[in-house]
Enzyme design. Structure first.
Site, mmCIF file in Angstrom:
data_model
loop_
_atom_site.group_PDB
_atom_site.id
_atom_site.type_symbol
_atom_site.label_atom_id
_atom_site.label_comp_id
_atom_site.label_asym_id
_atom_site.label_seq_id
_atom_site.Cartn_x
_atom_site.Cartn_y
_atom_site.Cartn_z
ATOM 1 N N ASP A 289 0.231 3.694 7.761
ATOM 2 C CA ASP A 289 -0.327 2.572 6.991
ATOM 3 C C ASP A 289 -1.818 2.812 6.701
ATOM 4 O OD1 ASP A 289 -0.075 -0.543 6.299
ATOM 5 O OD2 ASP A 289 -1.886 -0.272 7.503
ATOM 6 N N LYS B 225 0.824 -1.231 0.000
ATOM 7 C CA LYS B 225 0.000 0.000 0.000
ATOM 8 C C LYS B 225 0.840 1.254 0.000
ATOM 9 C CE LYS B 225 0.371 -1.984 4.118
ATOM 10 N NZ LYS B 225 -0.049 -3.236 4.714
ATOM 11 N N GLY C 152 -6.083 -6.356 4.184
ATOM 12 C CA GLY C 152 -5.592 -7.736 4.092
ATOM 13 C C GLY C 152 -6.476 -8.664 3.289
ATOM 14 N N GLY D 99 -1.927 -10.433 8.772
ATOM 15 C CA GLY D 99 -1.519 -11.822 9.017
ATOM 16 C C GLY D 99 -1.006 -12.427 7.720
ATOM 17 N N LYS E 181 -3.844 3.490 3.126
ATOM 18 C CA LYS E 181 -5.033 2.718 2.740
ATOM 19 C C LYS E 181 -6.214 3.651 2.478
ATOM 20 C CE LYS E 181 -3.549 -1.433 5.180
ATOM 21 N NZ LYS E 181 -3.453 -2.064 6.490
ATOM 22 N N GLU F 230 4.004 -3.871 10.217
ATOM 23 C CA GLU F 230 4.894 -3.554 9.105
ATOM 24 C C GLU F 230 6.339 -3.775 9.549
ATOM 25 O OE1 GLU F 230 3.798 -2.597 5.877
ATOM 26 O OE2 GLU F 230 2.074 -3.428 6.916
HETATM 27 N N1 LIG Z 1 1.863 -8.738 7.113
HETATM 28 C C1 LIG Z 1 0.625 -8.388 6.828
HETATM 29 O O1 LIG Z 1 -0.314 -8.703 7.557
HETATM 30 C C2 LIG Z 1 0.338 -7.617 5.601
HETATM 31 C C3 LIG Z 1 1.341 -7.105 4.809
HETATM 32 N N2 LIG Z 1 1.033 -6.395 3.695
HETATM 33 C C4 LIG Z 1 2.094 -5.901 2.829
HETATM 34 O O2 LIG Z 1 2.744 -7.028 2.262
HETATM 35 C C5 LIG Z 1 4.101 -6.694 2.009
HETATM 36 C C6 LIG Z 1 4.987 -7.715 2.699
HETATM 37 O O3 LIG Z 1 4.718 -7.638 4.085
HETATM 38 P P1 LIG Z 1 5.298 -8.706 5.119
HETATM 39 O O4 LIG Z 1 5.411 -10.020 4.472
HETATM 40 O O5 LIG Z 1 4.511 -8.556 6.338
HETATM 41 O O6 LIG Z 1 6.739 -8.075 5.368
HETATM 42 P P2 LIG Z 1 8.025 -8.802 5.918
HETATM 43 O O7 LIG Z 1 8.900 -7.729 6.433
HETATM 44 O O8 LIG Z 1 7.672 -9.944 6.791
HETATM 45 O O9 LIG Z 1 8.631 -9.406 4.576
HETATM 46 C C7 LIG Z 1 9.303 -8.652 3.606
HETATM 47 C C8 LIG Z 1 10.440 -9.502 3.131
HETATM 48 O O10 LIG Z 1 11.049 -8.872 2.017
HETATM 49 C C9 LIG Z 1 12.450 -9.009 2.161
HETATM 50 N N3 LIG Z 1 13.097 -7.977 1.367
HETATM 51 C C10 LIG Z 1 13.286 -6.694 1.655
HETATM 52 N N4 LIG Z 1 13.958 -6.102 0.642
HETATM 53 C C11 LIG Z 1 14.132 -7.027 -0.295
HETATM 54 C C12 LIG Z 1 14.752 -7.035 -1.565
HETATM 55 N N5 LIG Z 1 15.331 -5.951 -2.048
HETATM 56 N N6 LIG Z 1 14.735 -8.161 -2.282
HETATM 57 C C13 LIG Z 1 14.178 -9.277 -1.788
HETATM 58 N N7 LIG Z 1 13.606 -9.353 -0.580
HETATM 59 C C14 LIG Z 1 13.588 -8.222 0.147
HETATM 60 C C15 LIG Z 1 12.689 -8.858 3.653
HETATM 61 O O11 LIG Z 1 13.930 -9.406 4.014
HETATM 62 C C16 LIG Z 1 11.516 -9.652 4.209
HETATM 63 O O12 LIG Z 1 11.849 -11.029 4.335
HETATM 64 C C17 LIG Z 1 4.288 -5.268 2.489
HETATM 65 O O13 LIG Z 1 4.100 -4.389 1.407
HETATM 66 C C18 LIG Z 1 3.170 -5.107 3.499
HETATM 67 O O14 LIG Z 1 2.789 -3.769 3.674
HETATM 68 C C19 LIG Z 1 -0.262 -6.182 3.300
HETATM 69 C C20 LIG Z 1 -1.306 -6.664 4.027
HETATM 70 C C21 LIG Z 1 -1.083 -7.383 5.268
HETATM 71 N N1 LIG Z 2 0.589 -3.789 9.139
HETATM 72 C C1 LIG Z 2 -0.669 -3.902 8.489
HETATM 73 C C2 LIG Z 2 -0.701 -5.150 7.670
HETATM 74 C C3 LIG Z 2 -1.817 -5.179 6.728
HETATM 75 O O1 LIG Z 2 -2.024 -4.312 5.915
HETATM 76 C C4 LIG Z 2 -1.791 -3.944 9.506
HETATM 77 O O2 LIG Z 2 -1.481 -4.131 10.677
HETATM 78 O O3 LIG Z 2 -2.944 -3.795 9.106
HETATM 79 NA NA NA Z 3 -8.123 -6.623 0.781
#
Ligand SMILES: NC(=O)C1=CN([C@@H]2O[C@H](COP(=O)(O)OP(=O)(O)OC[C@H]3O[C@@H](n4cnc5c(N)ncnc54)[C@H](O)[C@@H]3O)[C@@H](O)[C@H]2O)C=CC1
Ligand SMILES: N[C@@H](CC=O)C(=O)O
Ligand code: NA
Length: 444
Positions: free
Chosen positions: A202, A106, A135, A308, A206, A191
């Protein structure tokens, strides 16, 4: 199944969401192939460190640090690294090649969406981002597609799972914000830099995305008023509770009039008191809920997991399947897939719980006899309530009515077994009448 070539999927990032997307892609390979009409072949996962320890066990040969060459071979690219760079450059490269892109980012969509959508349009590629808002909850697609013919007037929602979790814990258990954030992070809600959550950035991103789609207007992130939850104290939460309110971080996007009476858009994110009886007050933990008010449809409500890893992966896979179907069909693809062709159960085989009301003779041994009729058919009793009608002695010299009303609740039972019990009850001479049967449904 169709003979279409496998579609090559490149995954960027293997964090909370990325690792779950990879797992679901690998575990669901056959089923997804049926739904798409072609295999979705995960050709690689770009990460920063191939040896990093991960929550999900994934084949090591899939990992690479060379995102560029992965993207160069992909039909579909899934970006789950988050942040602006290098996510922006990677997505641009993929779209410029004509690959479809799915992202949950986002921060990127809210700030560089227009630039990326323009490239996608020019190259005939798709850029799907259902997971970027709320999510797992389907909200982008309903807003963009299902409500495309309506006039949205207001969006009100809880769109950040981490802050909802923190406020909920402070309210329900008296946890400190720091302790609640620690758990939210462990659960994969927060995040990478949780300042984005707790300071409301965040939710601000959104809100900008939602308002842009709903009001067909470019809504820059900075034009969305923002306050986070860091100034909310446990004393305020307690005072709100005493006054019959719950504190929630809300995103509010409205179509309004400016001071000159012209149509305008307003978007804001801040903590607010919500009456305890309001449906938003019942949104607990990492869940989100979004209300949409529109001219024709009226009020709509969307609720579910707002954060999640695996929950968000569901929305990412939905976007991926949708984009892949278009690639296979050269259009929207199957209106509805039917490959599973599962049997549809007759009502007799459905299992549920029941509440049965009946009038019985008020005499010794009846209860045991009735309980026996249930157990004869394998239906076990959960509750039993008996009431005997009061007799108005002044109105009649007749003896009191010799019947009692029973309301019986059962445990799970098959409908055919329940039918058999009702038949047995109806023909039993201790039973005057079975007055009603209701099924008792609850969340799974
Ligand atoms: N965790 C959640 O509940 C939600 C997350 N999101 C979005 O999803 C995306 C991912 O979030 P998460 O998985 O929670 O984050 P996370 O921090 O757990 O995972 C991101 C991963 O990308 C890796 N990374 C960073 N730079 C990189 C690069 N240059 N090349 C390859 N890998 C790289 C990091 O090492 C990490 O393992 C974000 O944009 C977040 O805002 C959206 C909705 C919900
Ligand atoms: N960090 C965000 C993940 C989903 O978008 C949240 O807590 O809602
Ligand atoms: Na959604």
């Amino acid at each position: 199944m169709s003979q279409h070539e496998p579609l090559k999927v490149a995954l960027l990032g293997a964090g909370s969401v990325g690792s779950q997307v990879a797992r679901l892609l690998l575990e669901g390979r056959d089923e997804l192939a049926h739904r798409v009409g072609a295999e979705l072949e995960l050709i690689g996962i770009a990460v920063r460190n191939v040896d990093a320890k991960r929550d999900v066990d994934l084949p090591s040969e899939l990992f690479t640090t060379d995102a560029e060459s992965l993207i160069a071979r992909a039909d579909l690219v899934v970006e789950l690294i988050g942040g602006i760079e290098p996510a922006r450059t990677r997505i641009r490269t993929a779209l410029e090649r004509g690959a479809d892109v799915v992202t949950a980012n986002k921060a990127l969509i809210a700030t560089h969406g227009p630039e990326l959508f323009a490239i996608a349009q020019e190259r005939g590629a798709q850029l799907n981002y259902e997971a970027a808002v709320a999510g797992a909850i389907p909200i982008i697609r309903p807003l963009r597609d299902s409500l495309a013919g309506d006039q949205v007037t207001r969006i009100l929602g809880i769109v950040n799972g981490t802050t909802n979790f923190i406020l909920d814990r402070m309210h329900e258990r008296g946890d400190s914000p720091a302790e609640a954030l620690r758990i939210a992070t462990e659960l994969g809600y927060a995040e990478a830099d949780p300042t984005a959550d707790i300071e409301g950035f965040d939710a601000q991103q959104k809100a900008a995305i939602l308002a842009s789609i709903a009001f067909h207007t470019t809504v820059p992130v900075d034009s969305v008023y923002r306050e986070g939850i860091t100034a909310v104290t446990s004393e305020q939460i307690k005072a709100a509770t005493r006054a019959g309110y719950v504190v929630k971080l809300l995103a509010i996007c409205e179509k309004v009039q400016n001071e000159a009476g012209e149509a305008a858009v307003s978007a804001r994110v801040h903590p607010a008191l919500v009456p305890a009886a309001h449906p938003l007050a019942a949104v607990h933990g990492g869940n989100n809920a979004v209300f949409i008010e529109s001219m024709a449809a009226g009020d709509l409500m969307f609720y579910g997991a707002g954060a999640g890893g695996v929950e968000t992966a569901s929305a990412v896979l939905g976007d991926l399947v949708s984009a892949a179907r278009r690639q296979v069909a050269g259009g929207p693809g199957l209106a509805a897939s039917r490959h599973a062709e599962l049997p549809v159960l007759p009502i007799g085989e459905v299992h549920t719980r029941y509440q049965i009301a009946l009038q019985v003779k008020d005499e010794p041994g009846v209860l045991a006899k009735i309980a026996g009729l249930f157990s004869d058919h394998g239906v076990s009793l959960a509750t039993l309530e008996q009431s005997i009608p009061e007799c108005d002695a002044s109105a009649s010299h007749e003896p009191a009515a010799a019947h009692a009303t029973l309301v019986i609740g059962t445990h799970l039972a098959a409908e055919h077994a329940l039918d058999a019990v009702v038949q047995a009850l109806s023909s039993d001479d201790s039973v005057h009448v079975v007055t009603g049967v209701l099924r008792v449904e609850s969340a799974a």
